[in-house]
Design a protein around this motif. Structure first.
Motif, short mmCIF file in Angstrom:
data_model
loop_
_atom_site.label_atom_id
_atom_site.label_comp_id
_atom_site.label_asym_id
_atom_site.label_seq_id
_atom_site.Cartn_x
_atom_site.Cartn_y
_atom_site.Cartn_z
N LEU A 159 -117.13 41.48 35.10
CA LEU A 159 -118.14 40.67 34.33
C LEU A 159 -117.63 40.57 33.03
O LEU A 159 -117.54 39.27 32.39
CB LEU A 159 -119.49 41.49 34.37
N LYS A 160 -117.23 41.51 32.33
CA LYS A 160 -116.70 41.41 30.82
C LYS A 160 -115.62 40.29 30.97
O LYS A 160 -115.48 39.53 29.99
CB LYS A 160 -116.19 42.87 30.56
N LEU A 161 -114.74 40.37 31.89
CA LEU A 161 -113.37 39.56 31.88
C LEU A 161 -114.08 37.94 32.29
O LEU A 161 -113.55 37.04 31.41
CB LEU A 161 -112.60 39.79 33.08
N GLN A 162 -115.04 38.01 32.96
CA GLN A 162 -115.53 36.60 33.37
C GLN A 162 -116.19 35.84 32.13
O GLN A 162 -115.98 34.68 31.74
CB GLN A 162 -116.50 36.70 34.53
N LEU A 163 -117.05 36.75 31.39
CA LEU A 163 -117.48 36.29 30.34
C LEU A 163 -116.69 36.00 29.18
O LEU A 163 -116.79 34.95 28.40
CB LEU A 163 -118.65 37.39 29.74
N ALA A 164 -115.41 36.74 29.16
CA ALA A 164 -114.69 36.50 28.07
C ALA A 164 -113.95 35.12 28.28
O ALA A 164 -113.52 34.35 27.44
CB ALA A 164 -113.39 37.74 27.98
N VAL A 165 -113.50 35.01 29.44
CA VAL A 165 -113.04 33.68 29.91
C VAL A 165 -113.81 32.58 29.77
O VAL A 165 -113.38 31.29 29.31
CB VAL A 165 -112.65 33.68 31.68
N PHE A 207 -107.83 30.56 16.77
CA PHE A 207 -109.12 30.44 16.86
C PHE A 207 -109.82 31.54 17.83
O PHE A 207 -109.71 32.74 17.26
CB PHE A 207 -109.14 29.17 17.82
N THR A 208 -110.44 31.12 18.74
CA THR A 208 -111.24 32.24 19.44
C THR A 208 -110.49 33.46 20.12
O THR A 208 -111.04 34.51 20.57
CB THR A 208 -112.38 31.77 20.42
N TYR A 209 -109.05 33.26 20.25
CA TYR A 209 -108.27 34.10 20.71
C TYR A 209 -107.76 35.12 19.98
O TYR A 209 -107.23 36.43 20.16
CB TYR A 209 -106.84 33.48 21.34
N LEU A 210 -108.39 34.99 18.67
CA LEU A 210 -107.94 35.97 17.57
C LEU A 210 -108.39 37.29 17.88
O LEU A 210 -107.51 38.58 17.73
CB LEU A 210 -108.34 35.50 16.49
N PHE A 242 -116.31 32.32 27.41
CA PHE A 242 -116.24 31.96 25.99
C PHE A 242 -115.05 31.45 25.53
O PHE A 242 -115.05 30.53 24.95
CB PHE A 242 -116.33 33.37 25.45
N LEU A 243 -113.97 31.79 25.96
CA LEU A 243 -112.52 31.08 25.51
C LEU A 243 -112.31 29.69 26.10
O LEU A 243 -112.11 28.89 25.21
CB LEU A 243 -111.42 31.96 25.99
N LEU A 244 -112.83 29.43 27.28
CA LEU A 244 -112.78 28.03 27.58
C LEU A 244 -113.85 27.25 26.78
O LEU A 244 -113.49 25.92 26.55
CB LEU A 244 -113.10 27.99 29.14
N VAL A 245 -114.87 27.64 26.79
CA VAL A 245 -116.10 26.80 26.10
C VAL A 245 -115.81 26.53 24.80
O VAL A 245 -116.26 25.46 24.19
CB VAL A 245 -117.43 27.71 26.24
N VAL A 300 -102.13 31.66 30.89
CA VAL A 300 -103.56 31.19 30.52
C VAL A 300 -104.02 30.78 29.11
O VAL A 300 -104.37 29.63 29.04
CB VAL A 300 -104.67 32.02 31.47
N ALA A 301 -103.72 31.95 28.44
CA ALA A 301 -103.88 31.70 26.98
C ALA A 301 -103.11 30.75 26.30
O ALA A 301 -103.67 29.86 25.50
CB ALA A 301 -103.78 33.12 26.27
N GLN A 302 -101.91 30.68 26.71
CA GLN A 302 -101.24 29.45 26.28
C GLN A 302 -101.53 28.04 26.63
O GLN A 302 -101.61 27.29 25.94
CB GLN A 302 -99.63 29.84 26.87
N LEU A 303 -101.98 28.05 27.72
CA LEU A 303 -102.26 26.73 28.32
C LEU A 303 -103.68 25.98 28.01
O LEU A 303 -103.83 25.02 27.98
CB LEU A 303 -102.07 26.73 29.97
N THR A 304 -104.33 27.25 27.56
CA THR A 304 -105.88 26.88 27.02
C THR A 304 -106.15 27.02 25.73
O THR A 304 -107.18 26.54 25.23
CB THR A 304 -106.86 27.75 27.89
#
Length: 538
Positions: free
Chosen positions: A382-388, A302-305, A390-393, A151-155
């Motif tokens: 919830l934390k995971l959803q918020l993280a995802v 970027f924001t994955y750092l 954030f990363l997508l946005v 997911v990280a690689q593709l996004t």
């Protein structure tokens, strides 16, 4: 010195999905996705990705790959100074030359296919790299981490922006990912068996990566040294594997280059002489030693750092983070720095992002009561959803903007001129722009006279190339240049040079025919907001 136990050898046909999830602090995996399903997802994603990439990033995408391939396939195309000095291998362009030959045979060498087909082929290569990142993550950390690493690689915005491009760095990255999967020294002792012949495949792929980009050796020096430390039979590794495999791959590359150069050329030595021993790359600009750490690689991740850093700490895996630091540190010693040079280690950083995201969503069943487990699971979800989110946005808009909007004018203008040339409306073109600012014959695909401003590095200090002369004094350069020119039917220039050349263009009977948006902000020069095409009257 500690010696590693001999790895268990299994047939490569065995399904990797049977391996247990061995990472600390993560739950056991259930069942893994079939590799062909993962590859299908990656392939569809990368095909769409390649179609969305419509901007200009780095001249080498065209001038060191497609332009050379076009010359091999069709007999015309410009070879830059690097090919005259013998510091590039034909191994990479020959892939696209074969594609061009196939397009011509099928009579599909239309403007659309000439532009899109190379990136579509590259998208297939990219999907292979994505698959092997998934498999490598799966071997090291299990299915859950592998899924989030993918997911990280593709996004990630930079992977989206760069990996479908026909840069040699993109292919180097893919070869690196596949090769890393096969190196025994990078696997944990508890991560299961190693496929039969694994190390030999790893060496073949590493050698091909070095043949395409000699600087890839930076990566393989680190990995090879690890393998040498951990393997029992060191002489066998060096004398019966590294030397013959490396010699065979490089020998075949030398033969290919001999055929296409017309003489014996040792590309790796010429490359190292220019870029390392003479600092020739510095001609194209230098950066501070810390640039990769403070700007370059940081912007790429970027924001994955923060997720990558957290993943490194939680995984307690140090070999791969060590590789990242080794590559960044070594490249930091060179004056000339570019984002693409460290692209091969970006997927590794994203893999550790996947580790932290997987850890963010797990729930430790053995330490909590049922109610506590339910509450903890909801919090983690919830934390995971918020993280995802954030990363997508943060990554998706960046990916789309950089791939479809920023610096697209130089691509659009060549597509336009290609279509005009098909209708015999273009007889010759002069590019009054910084050198290599647009694609060339590989996009135009018509054998008409074209001229761009040269920027070949001079062996004498203080000599200013044509490109810099023009930027310093556009009117003076153009006036002098026009004294000996064969007047072109079309002139292409940026709006930033259009104003001082307005009277010059009118006096030589040129009028504006098209204007293409290029960029909202400047990069390394003044703002080049649009690309303008002028045509000769009558």
């Amino acid at each position: 010195m500690r010696q590693r136990k001999n790895p268990v050898i299994i047939s490569p046909t065995l399904d990797d999905s049977n391996k247990k999830f061995t990472s600390r602090n993560l739950q056991k995996n259930t069942s893994s996705s079939a590799p062909h399903k993962v590859f299908t997802i990656c392939l569809v994603t990368r095909i769409i990705n390649s179609l969305l990439v419509q901007t200009y990033f780095n001249p080498d995408e065209h001038w060191q790959a497609l332009e050379v391939a076009h010359r091999i396939a069709f007999g015309y195309g410009h070879l830059t100074w690097e090919w005259k000095k013998g510091i590039r291998s034909y191994l990479h362009p020959i892939l696209f030359a074969a594609l061009y030959k196939a397009l011509a045979f099928l009579r599909l060498d239309s403007p659309w296919f000439m532009v899109r087909a190379p990136r579509l082929v590259q998208s297939v290569f990219a999907a292979v790299g994505d698959l092997y990142l998934y498999k490598f993550s799966q071997v090291l950390f299990g299915d859950n981490v592998a899924t989030w690493a993918l997911v990280a690689q593709l996004t990630n915005w930079f992977m989206f922006f760069c990996i479908p491009r026909t840069l040699s760095n993109s292919l180097e990255t893919i070869l690196t990912l596949v090769s890393l999967y096969y190196w025994p020294c990078l696997r944990r002792t508890s991560s299961g068996a190693v496929p039969c012949g694994s190390r030999k495949w790893a060496l073949v792929l590493a050698a091909i990566a070095c043949a395409i980009r000699p600087t890839s050796a930076i990566t393989w020096i680190y990995v090879g040294f690890l393998e040498l430390l951990m393997t029992r039979n060191k002489l066998k590794f060096v004398l019966l594997e590294v030397v013959p495999i490396g010699g065979l791959v490089l020998g075949l590359t030398f033969l290919l280059d001999r055929q296409l150069y017309g003489s014996w050329v040792v590309v790796p030595i010429n490359f190292l002489k220019f870029n390392f021993f003479s600092s020739g790359g510095d001609y194209y600009g230098t950066h501070a030693w810390h640039w990769y750490i403070t700007q370059g690689f940081t912007v790429m991740v970027f924001t994955y750092l923060p997720f990558s850093v957290a993943g490194v700490i939680m995984s307690k895996e140090w070999k791969l983070p060590g590789l990242i630091l080794w590559v960044l540190g070594t490249y930091s010693l060179l004056g000339h720095k570019e984002f693409r040079f460290v692209l091969p280690v970006l997927p590794i950083a994203l893999m550790f992002s996947g580790y932290s995201l997987a850890n963010l969503g797990k729930c430790e069943l053995s330490k909590r009561k049922v109610k506590e487990i339910s509450s903890s699971h909801k919090k983690r979800s919830l934390k995971l959803q918020l993280a995802v989110v954030f990363l997508l946005v943060t990554n998706f808009p960046m990916a789309i903007y950089m791939s479809m909007i920023h610096q697209r004018g130089t691509e659009d203008v060549m597509h336009y001129l290609s279509n005009e040339a098909r209708e015999n409306k273009v007889k010759s073109i002069l590019f009054l722009t910084p050198c290599h600012a647009t694609p060339y014959y590989s996009t135009l695909h018509h054998n008409i006279p074209m001229r761009f401003l040269d920027c070949t590095p001079s062996e004498e200090k203080g000599i200013i190339d044509e490109s810099d002369q023009f930027l310093d004094d556009p009117l003076g350069f153009a006036t002098k240049f026009a004294r000996n020119w064969t007047q072109p039917s079309h002139i292409v220039l940026f709006d930033s040079q259009e104003k001082p050349l307005k009277e010059f263009l009118v006096s030589h009977h040129y009028y504006e025919v098209r204007r293409f948006f290029h960029a909202h902000f400047k990069v390394d020069r003044e703002l080049q907001a649009s690309v303008v095409v002028y045509a000769l009257q009558g």
